[in-house]
Design a protein around this motif. Structure first.
Motif, PDB file in Angstrom:
ATOM      1  N   GLU A  92       0.826  -1.204   0.000  1.00  0.00           N
ATOM      2  CA  GLU A  92       0.000   0.000   0.000  1.00  0.00           C
ATOM      3  C   GLU A  92       0.860   1.253   0.000  1.00  0.00           C
ATOM      4  O   GLU A  92       0.515   2.259  -0.616  1.00  0.00           O
ATOM      5  N   TYR A  93       2.011   1.176   0.677  1.00  0.00           N
ATOM      6  CA  TYR A  93       2.912   2.323   0.756  1.00  0.00           C
ATOM      7  C   TYR A  93       4.289   1.943   0.229  1.00  0.00           C
ATOM      8  O   TYR A  93       4.742   0.803   0.377  1.00  0.00           O
ATOM      9  N   SER A  94       4.982   2.919  -0.347  1.00  0.00           N
ATOM     10  CA  SER A  94       6.242   2.646  -1.037  1.00  0.00           C
ATOM     11  C   SER A  94       7.424   2.444  -0.107  1.00  0.00           C
ATOM     12  O   SER A  94       8.508   2.079  -0.555  1.00  0.00           O
ATOM     13  N   ASP A  95       7.253   2.665   1.201  1.00  0.00           N
ATOM     14  CA  ASP A  95       8.379   2.511   2.124  1.00  0.00           C
ATOM     15  C   ASP A  95       8.493   1.094   2.673  1.00  0.00           C
ATOM     16  O   ASP A  95       9.300   0.827   3.564  1.00  0.00           O
ATOM     17  N   THR A  96       7.710   0.166   2.136  1.00  0.00           N
ATOM     18  CA  THR A  96       7.715  -1.217   2.605  1.00  0.00           C
ATOM     19  C   THR A  96       8.826  -2.012   1.925  1.00  0.00           C
ATOM     20  O   THR A  96       8.943  -2.001   0.698  1.00  0.00           O
ATOM     21  N   LEU A  97       9.647  -2.701   2.712  1.00  0.00           N
ATOM     22  CA  LEU A  97      10.723  -3.536   2.177  1.00  0.00           C
ATOM     23  C   LEU A  97      10.272  -4.993   2.134  1.00  0.00           C
ATOM     24  O   LEU A  97       9.690  -5.504   3.095  1.00  0.00           O
ATOM     25  N   MET A 162       8.105   4.934 -10.843  1.00  0.00           N
ATOM     26  CA  MET A 162       6.729   5.031 -11.316  1.00  0.00           C
ATOM     27  C   MET A 162       6.125   3.632 -11.324  1.00  0.00           C
ATOM     28  O   MET A 162       6.700   2.700 -11.897  1.00  0.00           O
ATOM     29  N   TYR A 163       4.990   3.464 -10.655  1.00  0.00           N
ATOM     30  CA  TYR A 163       4.309   2.178 -10.610  1.00  0.00           C
ATOM     31  C   TYR A 163       2.944   2.324 -11.280  1.00  0.00           C
ATOM     32  O   TYR A 163       2.126   3.152 -10.865  1.00  0.00           O
ATOM     33  N   LEU A 223      12.847  12.544   1.629  1.00  0.00           N
ATOM     34  CA  LEU A 223      13.076  12.729   3.055  1.00  0.00           C
ATOM     35  C   LEU A 223      12.631  14.131   3.473  1.00  0.00           C
ATOM     36  O   LEU A 223      12.773  15.082   2.698  1.00  0.00           O
ATOM     37  N   PRO A 224      12.110  14.293   4.701  1.00  0.00           N
ATOM     38  CA  PRO A 224      11.734  15.627   5.187  1.00  0.00           C
ATOM     39  C   PRO A 224      12.987  16.406   5.594  1.00  0.00           C
ATOM     40  O   PRO A 224      13.233  16.678   6.777  1.00  0.00           O
ATOM     41  N   ALA A 225      13.771  16.769   4.605  1.00  0.00           N
ATOM     42  CA  ALA A 225      15.096  17.342   4.835  1.00  0.00           C
ATOM     43  C   ALA A 225      15.025  18.829   5.159  1.00  0.00           C
ATOM     44  O   ALA A 225      14.053  19.521   4.830  1.00  0.00           O
ATOM     45  N   LYS A 226      16.082  19.316   5.772  1.00  0.00           N
ATOM     46  CA  LYS A 226      16.184  20.733   6.099  1.00  0.00           C
ATOM     47  C   LYS A 226      16.243  21.555   4.818  1.00  0.00           C
ATOM     48  O   LYS A 226      16.856  21.161   3.832  1.00  0.00           O
ATOM     49  N   ASN A 227      15.574  22.707   4.840  1.00  0.00           N
ATOM     50  CA  ASN A 227      15.534  23.643   3.707  1.00  0.00           C
ATOM     51  C   ASN A 227      14.826  23.063   2.482  1.00  0.00           C
ATOM     52  O   ASN A 227      15.154  23.410   1.343  1.00  0.00           O
ATOM     53  N   ALA A 228      13.859  22.190   2.720  1.00  0.00           N
ATOM     54  CA  ALA A 228      13.110  21.596   1.609  1.00  0.00           C
ATOM     55  C   ALA A 228      11.615  21.639   1.886  1.00  0.00           C
ATOM     56  O   ALA A 228      11.171  21.552   3.036  1.00  0.00           O
ATOM     57  N   LEU A 229      10.833  21.783   0.806  1.00  0.00           N
ATOM     58  CA  LEU A 229       9.383  21.642   0.850  1.00  0.00           C
ATOM     59  C   LEU A 229       9.048  20.376   0.068  1.00  0.00           C
ATOM     60  O   LEU A 229       9.310  20.288  -1.132  1.00  0.00           O
ATOM     61  N   VAL A 230       8.499  19.389   0.755  1.00  0.00           N
ATOM     62  CA  VAL A 230       8.240  18.078   0.158  1.00  0.00           C
ATOM     63  C   VAL A 230       6.747  17.805   0.127  1.00  0.00           C
ATOM     64  O   VAL A 230       6.026  18.102   1.085  1.00  0.00           O
ATOM     65  N   MET A 231       6.282  17.228  -0.984  1.00  0.00           N
ATOM     66  CA  MET A 231       4.890  16.803  -1.096  1.00  0.00           C
ATOM     67  C   MET A 231       4.812  15.297  -0.858  1.00  0.00           C
ATOM     68  O   MET A 231       5.456  14.513  -1.557  1.00  0.00           O
ATOM     69  N   TYR A 232       4.017  14.904   0.143  1.00  0.00           N
ATOM     70  CA  TYR A 232       3.801  13.490   0.427  1.00  0.00           C
ATOM     71  C   TYR A 232       2.427  13.087  -0.092  1.00  0.00           C
ATOM     72  O   TYR A 232       1.435  13.776   0.142  1.00  0.00           O
ATOM     73  N   THR A 233       2.392  11.956  -0.807  1.00  0.00           N
ATOM     74  CA  THR A 233       1.143  11.471  -1.393  1.00  0.00           C
ATOM     75  C   THR A 233       0.695  10.194  -0.693  1.00  0.00           C
ATOM     76  O   THR A 233       1.425   9.615   0.126  1.00  0.00           O
ATOM     77  N   ASP A 234      -0.483   9.714  -1.056  1.00  0.00           N
ATOM     78  CA  ASP A 234      -0.998   8.499  -0.425  1.00  0.00           C
ATOM     79  C   ASP A 234      -0.370   7.231  -0.989  1.00  0.00           C
ATOM     80  O   ASP A 234      -0.791   6.121  -0.663  1.00  0.00           O
ATOM     81  N   LYS A 235       0.656   7.372  -1.838  1.00  0.00           N
ATOM     82  CA  LYS A 235       1.428   6.218  -2.302  1.00  0.00           C
ATOM     83  C   LYS A 235       2.831   6.218  -1.690  1.00  0.00           C
ATOM     84  O   LYS A 235       3.651   5.363  -2.012  1.00  0.00           O
ATOM     85  N   GLY A 236       3.110   7.196  -0.832  1.00  0.00           N
ATOM     86  CA  GLY A 236       4.423   7.289  -0.196  1.00  0.00           C
ATOM     87  C   GLY A 236       4.481   6.457   1.068  1.00  0.00           C
ATOM     88  O   GLY A 236       4.380   5.238   1.031  1.00  0.00           O
ATOM     89  N   ALA A 237       4.632   7.108   2.218  1.00  0.00           N
ATOM     90  CA  ALA A 237       4.713   6.406   3.502  1.00  0.00           C
ATOM     91  C   ALA A 237       3.508   6.774   4.365  1.00  0.00           C
ATOM     92  O   ALA A 237       2.934   7.854   4.224  1.00  0.00           O
ATOM     93  N   GLN A 283      -3.527   9.149   4.601  1.00  0.00           N
ATOM     94  CA  GLN A 283      -4.697   8.330   4.315  1.00  0.00           C
ATOM     95  C   GLN A 283      -5.044   8.498   2.842  1.00  0.00           C
ATOM     96  O   GLN A 283      -4.456   9.331   2.144  1.00  0.00           O
ATOM     97  N   ALA A 284      -5.968   7.706   2.366  1.00  0.00           N
ATOM     98  CA  ALA A 284      -6.344   7.756   0.952  1.00  0.00           C
ATOM     99  C   ALA A 284      -6.810   9.152   0.566  1.00  0.00           C
ATOM    100  O   ALA A 284      -7.518   9.824   1.329  1.00  0.00           O
ATOM    101  N   ASN A 285      -6.392   9.597  -0.621  1.00  0.00           N
ATOM    102  CA  ASN A 285      -6.791  10.884  -1.206  1.00  0.00           C
ATOM    103  C   ASN A 285      -6.304  12.088  -0.399  1.00  0.00           C
ATOM    104  O   ASN A 285      -6.893  13.170  -0.475  1.00  0.00           O
ATOM    105  N   ARG A 286      -5.233  11.893   0.345  1.00  0.00           N
ATOM    106  CA  ARG A 286      -4.656  12.983   1.134  1.00  0.00           C
ATOM    107  C   ARG A 286      -3.287  13.358   0.583  1.00  0.00           C
ATOM    108  O   ARG A 286      -2.545  12.515   0.073  1.00  0.00           O
TER     109      ARG A 286
END
Length: 512
Positions: A92-97, A162-163, A223-237, A283-286
């Motif tokens: 469900e999420y891309s951070d799964t090993l 890309m999946y 990664l939620p790195a310093k000096n960055a603006l990151v967009m997290y989707t419902d396919k991430g973590a 969550q879904a659609n977030r």
């Protein structure tokens, strides 16, 4: 009399032509199965995994120019219309090993398209806690950086991935310290056409309610790195474990969205999480916008709960294949160390030996999964980075790069009784023996399924090809074409004899 002789000659000629045609077809099949291998290759074994898909394994001796090595190669024509290539972690999420074997098992069970895996290799590298994804309080130092990045271990693929038509991650960004250079990707279209590229993603976030200028995002599911603006989707973590100082804007969408080139995603701000606030889970659609540092935070701190937001996505390939990466590619895997690009070879490193998985396209148009074991004295040392230019020439590679390696390097293939782990990974099991499969961030899977070029049939009629495909996968296809050759020759011979007999009957007046 002359006409009868002409009939006999015609029959014999027809037989000769048909027999030659069948023979030529079988000959071309044999030639198609020939592979370019290093001239030092020894103990070569080859078997057909499925119609048109071969697995070849060979050894290189200690005194060869590559040193002691064990290598396996899966080769196939991506244009074959019943073959499919997927990049996935089946989670469900891309951070799964997961191990490649487990991903293959879940792919067969859950892909929903009737596809069956033939072979699979490990995919992209990922950000690890002992390097870029430094955990708060762990005291990790890497490449001269010791600042914490996350509160818990977070797994993020290194490159653009890309999946199934959706962008899962943009590539390694400069704020993920230390920045270790650009990463590339291998992409595949819906009909498996391969492209080696360096896709760059631009994401703009516009506050429609406030009618302000769009703000640019630095990365997708990074990664939620310093000096960055990151967009997290419902396919991430499920959680990106940002430090407490992070400023977050939570956007919920009324319907499912797909992150890809040309997307215009609309949603509403439902929460603002400042320093000290409890972060909301995915969550879904977030979508969650996360900023660290004064400048990134300033881009979104004017947003208010209830604001309508529009997010647009665009992709540009720095290798120049914009049309493919924007509108055609549906699966892509990140990698690095490009050693062949459009037939031009480049040196990528030193004499360090390393277990490796290579994804490549040859000049003849076939695709290669190349797996090389290493770090195992008296068994296989691994190719040197400096070997890849020579390897590219011997394998006749047009485009090629390296996926994850080391203990991650894995090749799984179809066997008589299910699937087999073809190689011997360099990780050890609990008893200290080499061969322990490592869990990886994603896998590249070659499968067979419905022929894309076949006309639509009823459910009853379409069952037969699936059964035939299963028989081929079990190893019957190699025998099948031989049987077809013999049967075709026999039929041609019978036709020729019947025509000759008919001509003879006419000659002696026996034909009524």
């Amino acid at each position: 009399m002359r006409s009868e002789r002409k009939t006999i000659r015609g029959a014999v000629s027809a037989f000769a032509i048909l027999f030659s045609a069948v023979t030529l077809l079988s000959g071309s099949r044999l030639r198609a199965e020939e592979q370019n291998l290093p001239e030092d290759a020894q103990n070569i074994t080859s078997r057909e995994l499925y119609h048109g898909v071969t697995l070849t394994s060979f050894a290189l001796s200690a005194d060869s120019k590559y040193g002691l090595n064990k290598v396996s190669v899966v080769e196939f024509d991506p244009a074959q219309s019943d073959l499919y290539i997927d990049v996935t972690n089946m989670a469900e999420y891309s951070d799964t090993l997961k191990t490649v074997e487990k991903t293959v098992a879940e792919f067969n069970e859950k892909n929903g398209e009737g596809k069956t895996a033939i072979a699979a290799v490990n995919g992209d590298l990922w950000m690890v806690s002992y390097a870029h994804a430094r955990v708060e309080g762990a005291g990790t130092t890497y490449g001269g950086y010791s600042d914490a990045v996350v509160t818990k271990v977070l797994t993020v693929p290194r490159g653009f991935n890309m999946y199934g038509g959706e962008i899962i991650t943009s590539a390694h960004m400069s704020q993920e310290t230390p920045f270790e250079g650009a990463f590339q990707s291998f992409g595949f279209t819906a009909d498996n056409k391969p492209y080696l590229g360096q896709p760059a993603v631009t994401v703009n976030v516009k506050n429609v309610t406030q009618n302000t200028d769009a703000e640019k995002v630095d990365g997708i599911n990074r990664l939620p790195a310093k000096n960055a603006l990151v967009m997290y989707t419902d396919k991430g973590a499920l959680s990106h474990y940002a430090l407490d100082e992070a400023y977050e804007v939570v956007i919920d969408c009324a319907e499912d969205y797909v992150v890809r080139h040309g997307a215009a995603i609309k949603g509403t701000v439902t929460a603002i999480c400042k320093e000290g606030d409890e972060d909301l889970p995915m969550q879904a659609n977030r979508i969650i916008l996360t900023a660290r540092g004064s400048r990134p935070t300033s881009r979104i701190e004017s947003f208010q709960v209830g604001d309508e937001i529009e997010i647009t996505v665009s992709v540009k390939d720095l290798f120049g294949n914009d049309e493919a990466w924007q509108n055609e590619i549906v699966n892509a895997v990140g990698g690095h160390m490009v050693f062949a690009n459009d037939g031009k070879y480049s040196s990528i490193g030193d004499s360090t030996t390393y277990p490796t998985t290579i994804l490549a396209e040859t000049n003849s148009g076939t695709v290669l999964f190349i797996q090389n074991d290493g770090r195992q004295a008296d068994y296989s040392l691994g190719f040197r980075f400096s070997d890849y230019t020579r390897l590219a020439q011997e394998f006749d590679i047009k485009n090629g790069f390296i996926l994850d390696g080391g203990g991650s390097s894995t090749l799984v293939a179809l066997a008589d009784n299910g699937y087999e782990l073809v190689n011997r990974p360099s990780d050890k099991d609990e008893n200290g023996n080499y061969g322990q499969p490592r869990s990886v961030v994603n896998s590249v899977i070659l499968s067979y399924g419905t022929d894309r070029n076949a006309p639509e049939e009823s459910e009853t009629a379409s069952a037969a090809p699936a059964e035939t495909a299963g028989a081929s996968a079990a190893g019957g296809s190699g025998l099948g074409w031989k049987i077809a050759l013999i049967a075709g020759s026999v039929v041609c011979f019978i036709i020729a004899v019947l025509l000759a007999v008919r001509a003879g009957n006419k000659k002696y007046g026996k034909d009524k």
